[in-house]
Design a protein around this motif. Structure first.
Motif, mmCIF file in Angstrom:
data_model
loop_
_atom_site.group_PDB
_atom_site.id
_atom_site.type_symbol
_atom_site.label_atom_id
_atom_site.label_comp_id
_atom_site.label_asym_id
_atom_site.label_seq_id
_atom_site.Cartn_x
_atom_site.Cartn_y
_atom_site.Cartn_z
ATOM 1 N N VAL A 138 0.877 -1.180 0.000
ATOM 2 C CA VAL A 138 0.000 0.000 0.000
ATOM 3 C C VAL A 138 0.911 1.225 0.000
ATOM 4 O O VAL A 138 1.629 1.478 0.966
ATOM 5 N N VAL A 139 0.885 1.956 -1.108
ATOM 6 C CA VAL A 139 1.796 3.098 -1.268
ATOM 7 C C VAL A 139 1.065 4.408 -1.551
ATOM 8 O O VAL A 139 1.703 5.431 -1.779
ATOM 9 N N ILE A 140 -0.262 4.391 -1.490
ATOM 10 C CA ILE A 140 -1.008 5.630 -1.698
ATOM 11 C C ILE A 140 -0.660 6.641 -0.609
ATOM 12 O O ILE A 140 -0.725 7.849 -0.830
ATOM 13 N N ASP A 141 -0.229 6.145 0.547
ATOM 14 C CA ASP A 141 0.191 7.035 1.635
ATOM 15 C C ASP A 141 1.460 7.798 1.257
ATOM 16 O O ASP A 141 1.601 8.980 1.575
ATOM 17 N N GLU A 142 2.377 7.147 0.541
ATOM 18 C CA GLU A 142 3.582 7.851 0.070
ATOM 19 C C GLU A 142 3.223 8.929 -0.943
ATOM 20 O O GLU A 142 3.837 9.995 -0.964
ATOM 21 N N VAL A 143 2.231 8.657 -1.771
ATOM 22 C CA VAL A 143 1.799 9.648 -2.759
ATOM 23 C C VAL A 143 1.280 10.897 -2.042
ATOM 24 O O VAL A 143 1.670 12.023 -2.367
ATOM 25 N N ALA A 144 0.423 10.715 -1.054
ATOM 26 C CA ALA A 144 -0.131 11.851 -0.305
ATOM 27 C C ALA A 144 0.970 12.628 0.409
ATOM 28 O O ALA A 144 1.020 13.862 0.336
ATOM 29 N N GLY A 145 1.864 11.922 1.096
ATOM 30 C CA GLY A 145 2.948 12.586 1.817
ATOM 31 C C GLY A 145 3.899 13.314 0.885
ATOM 32 O O GLY A 145 4.333 14.435 1.171
ATOM 33 N N GLN A 146 4.218 12.683 -0.249
ATOM 34 C CA GLN A 146 5.120 13.319 -1.206
ATOM 35 C C GLN A 146 4.493 14.574 -1.793
ATOM 36 O O GLN A 146 5.168 15.584 -1.996
ATOM 37 N N LEU A 147 3.193 14.538 -2.053
ATOM 38 C CA LEU A 147 2.510 15.734 -2.551
ATOM 39 C C LEU A 147 2.603 16.872 -1.537
ATOM 40 O O LEU A 147 2.804 18.031 -1.920
ATOM 41 N N PHE A 148 2.474 16.555 -0.253
ATOM 42 C CA PHE A 148 2.598 17.592 0.776
ATOM 43 C C PHE A 148 4.000 18.206 0.731
ATOM 44 O O PHE A 148 4.165 19.415 0.797
ATOM 45 N N ALA A 149 5.010 17.358 0.582
ATOM 46 C CA ALA A 149 6.392 17.858 0.528
ATOM 47 C C ALA A 149 6.607 18.762 -0.681
ATOM 48 O O ALA A 149 7.446 19.666 -0.634
ATOM 49 N N LEU A 150 5.862 18.557 -1.753
ATOM 50 C CA LEU A 150 6.027 19.325 -2.994
ATOM 51 C C LEU A 150 5.240 20.640 -3.010
ATOM 52 O O LEU A 150 5.425 21.452 -3.921
ATOM 53 N N LEU A 151 4.401 20.861 -2.012
ATOM 54 C CA LEU A 151 3.569 22.073 -1.987
ATOM 55 C C LEU A 151 4.393 23.348 -2.059
ATOM 56 O O LEU A 151 5.401 23.488 -1.360
ATOM 57 N N ALA A 152 3.954 24.274 -2.897
ATOM 58 C CA ALA A 152 4.527 25.615 -3.010
ATOM 59 C C ALA A 152 5.980 25.607 -3.467
ATOM 60 O O ALA A 152 6.743 26.509 -3.118
ATOM 61 N N LEU A 153 6.363 24.621 -4.262
ATOM 62 C CA LEU A 153 7.714 24.579 -4.818
ATOM 63 C C LEU A 153 7.667 24.869 -6.309
ATOM 64 O O LEU A 153 6.712 24.502 -6.989
ATOM 65 N N SER A 154 8.717 25.506 -6.795
ATOM 66 C CA SER A 154 8.863 25.672 -8.236
ATOM 67 C C SER A 154 9.163 24.299 -8.831
ATOM 68 O O SER A 154 9.901 23.514 -8.237
ATOM 69 N N PRO A 155 8.625 24.013 -10.010
ATOM 70 C CA PRO A 155 8.820 22.686 -10.597
ATOM 71 C C PRO A 155 10.197 22.527 -11.255
ATOM 72 O O PRO A 155 10.323 22.428 -12.472
#
Length: 165
Positions: free
Chosen positions: A87-104
């Motif tokens: 189950v890795v959907i939790d990593e997806v959610a956490g990684q998205l939080f880490a990416l918030l407000a960053l330049s791509p």
């Protein structure tokens, strides 16, 4: 005689992030890398500005978390495992939080990836405590909290080390 448990297809597809959770070794790392790549490609393919990218990333994180909690609860019950490694959907959610407000940029994506994995694997207090919540709540929210920690540390780094901006 025990009957085999029927799998709830949508929950297993979501929980394993479309099968990424079956990749070996380190399915959580594969899910995190996939998330960063999707975020980077989407930002560049659709040419969204930073404000819109942040809003879309936040929306994706909320949707993934909202759907991930029941999905991971179902998969955990059906697999009879408290926190199945696939189950890795939790990593997806956490990684998205880490990416918030960053330049791509690749630098920001890489820093967010590394910091998230450090907090997710290391599980400092209070992350380890949140992990003990029942079912999908514990599975999902410990990674969301790891993403929050990575987010804060990364933004502090960007503030104090201007060349990383």
């Amino acid at each position: 005689m025990t009957l085999p448990v029927m799998k709830t297809r949508w929950a297993w597809v979501v929980g394993t992030f479309f099968g990424v959770g079956y990749m070996k070794p380190g399915p959580g790392t594969y899910a995190s890398v996939a998330t960063v790549l999707i975020w980077w490609v989407a930002a560049h393919a659709f040419h969204v500005g930073l404000h819109n990218l942040s809003a879309l990333t936040f929306l994706a994180m909320v949707v993934v978390t909202t759907v991930g909690i029941p999905a991971s609860t179902i998969v955990a019950k059906q697999s009879t495992l408290k926190d199945p490694g696939f189950v890795v959907i939790d990593e997806v959610a956490g990684q998205l939080f880490a990416l918030l407000a960053l330049s791509p940029t690749w630098v920001h994506g890489l820093l967010a990836l590394v910091l998230f994995r450090v907090f997710d694997i290391g599980k400092p207090w209070p992350i380890r405590r949140v992990e003990k919540l029942a079912g999908g709540w514990g599975i999902m929210l410990d990674d969301v909290l790891a993403g929050f920690f990575a987010h804060v540390v990364l933004h502090l780094l960007l503030y104090f080390v201007p060349r990383l901006r």
